[in-house]
Write an enzyme that holds these catalytic residues in place. Sequence first.
Site, PDB file in Angstrom:
ATOM      1  N   HIS A   1     -91.791 -50.196  17.839  1.00 45.53           N
ATOM      2  CA  HIS A   1     -92.608 -48.985  18.086  1.00 45.53           C
ATOM      3  C   HIS A   1     -94.024 -49.470  17.696  1.00 45.53           C
ATOM      4  O   HIS A   1     -95.023 -49.350  18.722  1.00 45.53           O
ATOM      5  CB  HIS A   1     -92.687 -47.789  17.252  1.00 45.53           C
ATOM      6  CG  HIS A   1     -93.775 -46.404  17.628  1.00 45.53           C
ATOM      7  ND1 HIS A   1     -93.348 -45.383  18.182  1.00 45.53           N
ATOM      8  CD2 HIS A   1     -94.887 -46.381  17.250  1.00 45.53           C
ATOM      9  CE1 HIS A   1     -94.678 -44.875  18.358  1.00 45.53           C
ATOM     10  NE2 HIS A   1     -95.460 -45.262  17.503  1.00 45.53           N
ATOM     11  N   GLU A   2     -94.254 -50.020  16.413  1.00 49.62           N
ATOM     12  CA  GLU A   2     -95.562 -50.662  16.055  1.00 49.62           C
ATOM     13  C   GLU A   2     -95.811 -51.693  17.078  1.00 49.62           C
ATOM     14  O   GLU A   2     -96.981 -51.868  17.332  1.00 49.62           O
ATOM     15  CB  GLU A   2     -95.639 -50.913  14.740  1.00 49.62           C
ATOM     16  CG  GLU A   2     -95.173 -49.839  13.707  1.00 49.62           C
ATOM     17  CD  GLU A   2     -95.991 -48.387  13.960  1.00 49.62           C
ATOM     18  OE1 GLU A   2     -97.339 -48.538  14.384  1.00 49.62           O
ATOM     19  OE2 GLU A   2     -95.520 -47.350  13.954  1.00 49.62           O
TER      20      GLU A   2
ATOM     21  N   HIS B   1     -97.382 -51.030  20.133  1.00 48.92           N
ATOM     22  CA  HIS B   1     -98.938 -50.935  20.140  1.00 48.92           C
ATOM     23  C   HIS B   1     -99.765 -51.968  20.106  1.00 48.92           C
ATOM     24  O   HIS B   1    -100.670 -51.902  20.505  1.00 48.92           O
ATOM     25  CB  HIS B   1     -99.258 -50.118  18.631  1.00 48.92           C
ATOM     26  CG  HIS B   1     -98.994 -48.664  18.495  1.00 48.92           C
ATOM     27  ND1 HIS B   1     -99.489 -47.743  19.348  1.00 48.92           N
ATOM     28  CD2 HIS B   1     -98.239 -47.893  17.651  1.00 48.92           C
ATOM     29  CE1 HIS B   1     -99.187 -46.637  18.868  1.00 48.92           C
ATOM     30  NE2 HIS B   1     -98.302 -46.616  18.193  1.00 48.92           N
TER      31      HIS B   1
ATOM     32  N   GLN C   1    -104.308 -48.563  16.198  1.00 51.62           N
ATOM     33  CA  GLN C   1    -104.838 -47.229  16.104  1.00 51.62           C
ATOM     34  C   GLN C   1    -105.809 -46.885  15.123  1.00 51.62           C
ATOM     35  O   GLN C   1    -106.363 -45.598  15.197  1.00 51.62           O
ATOM     36  CB  GLN C   1    -103.487 -46.674  15.384  1.00 51.62           C
ATOM     37  CG  GLN C   1    -102.209 -46.847  16.252  1.00 51.62           C
ATOM     38  CD  GLN C   1    -101.128 -46.324  15.584  1.00 51.62           C
ATOM     39  OE1 GLN C   1    -100.308 -46.707  14.932  1.00 51.62           O
ATOM     40  NE2 GLN C   1    -100.584 -44.974  15.813  1.00 51.62           N
TER      41      GLN C   1
ATOM     42  N   GLY D   1     -95.553 -45.642   9.916  1.00 57.48           N
ATOM     43  CA  GLY D   1     -96.096 -46.836  10.562  1.00 57.48           C
ATOM     44  C   GLY D   1     -97.479 -46.687  11.019  1.00 57.48           C
ATOM     45  O   GLY D   1     -97.947 -45.548  11.688  1.00 57.48           O
TER      46      GLY D   1
ATOM     47  N   CYS E   1     -95.749 -40.199  16.972  1.00 56.81           N
ATOM     48  CA  CYS E   1     -96.965 -41.285  16.803  1.00 56.81           C
ATOM     49  C   CYS E   1     -97.947 -40.701  16.327  1.00 56.81           C
ATOM     50  O   CYS E   1     -98.499 -39.729  16.691  1.00 56.81           O
ATOM     51  CB  CYS E   1     -97.200 -42.019  18.433  1.00 56.81           C
ATOM     52  SG  CYS E   1     -98.534 -43.101  18.165  1.00 56.81           S
ATOM     53  N   LEU E   2     -98.607 -41.466  15.254  1.00 55.63           N
ATOM     54  CA  LEU E   2     -99.959 -40.697  14.728  1.00 55.63           C
ATOM     55  C   LEU E   2    -101.255 -40.624  15.715  1.00 55.63           C
ATOM     56  O   LEU E   2    -102.046 -39.895  15.592  1.00 55.63           O
ATOM     57  CB  LEU E   2    -100.317 -41.649  13.546  1.00 55.63           C
ATOM     58  CG  LEU E   2     -99.249 -41.570  12.294  1.00 55.63           C
ATOM     59  CD1 LEU E   2    -100.101 -42.579  11.085  1.00 55.63           C
ATOM     60  CD2 LEU E   2     -99.394 -40.376  11.827  1.00 55.63           C
TER      61      LEU E   2
HETATM   62 NI    NI Z   1     -97.414 -45.179  17.126  1.00 55.07          NI
END
Ligand code: NI
Length: 167
Positions: A136-137, A140, A49, A44, A94-95
């Site tokens: 989660h997304e 963000h 991000q 995701g 998380c990226l």
């Molecule tokens: Ni994330």
Amino acid sequence: MSVRPILVWPDVRLTQRCEPVHSELLDDLIADMFDTMYAAQGRGLAAPQIGVMKRLFVMDCSWKEGTPAPAPMVMINPTIMAAERILVAGDEGCLSIPGVLVPVERPKAVTVQWTAAEGDIHMADFDGFEARCIQHELDHLNGRVTFDHLSGETRDKAEAEFLETVK
Ligand code: NI
């Protein structure tokens, strides 16, 4: 299409609430978000991000496993309409916080309304990993990361350890 740099926590843009999408042309952005997510081996990726402060994210929860088939999905202006009372804990990566897994409790299932890339509005129920990924997304888009689900010493320690790795 291109892979864009992913912002790493504590970049301030990861702590800010994103603006709703109105009628912007998003095709190039969405293509870049998928390219960036797949290149980073993620499931995701939310627009902030990559520094785009708009309410949309891409996800594909199954592409790594191959089964079921890869299922790329774009959610624009997503809203959680209902959430199951039962909370389940799960470790989330998380990226933007590479290498760190944080245990997060979330509703097991959610009903989500969103606008698709083509502009039509959808509503559907999700559970399991997809429900977790969506939540989660969506965090963000509201300037929240996994660390924000921790508190006290646990949070301080997790943040400090991560900051050591990105020095
Ligand atoms: Ni994330």
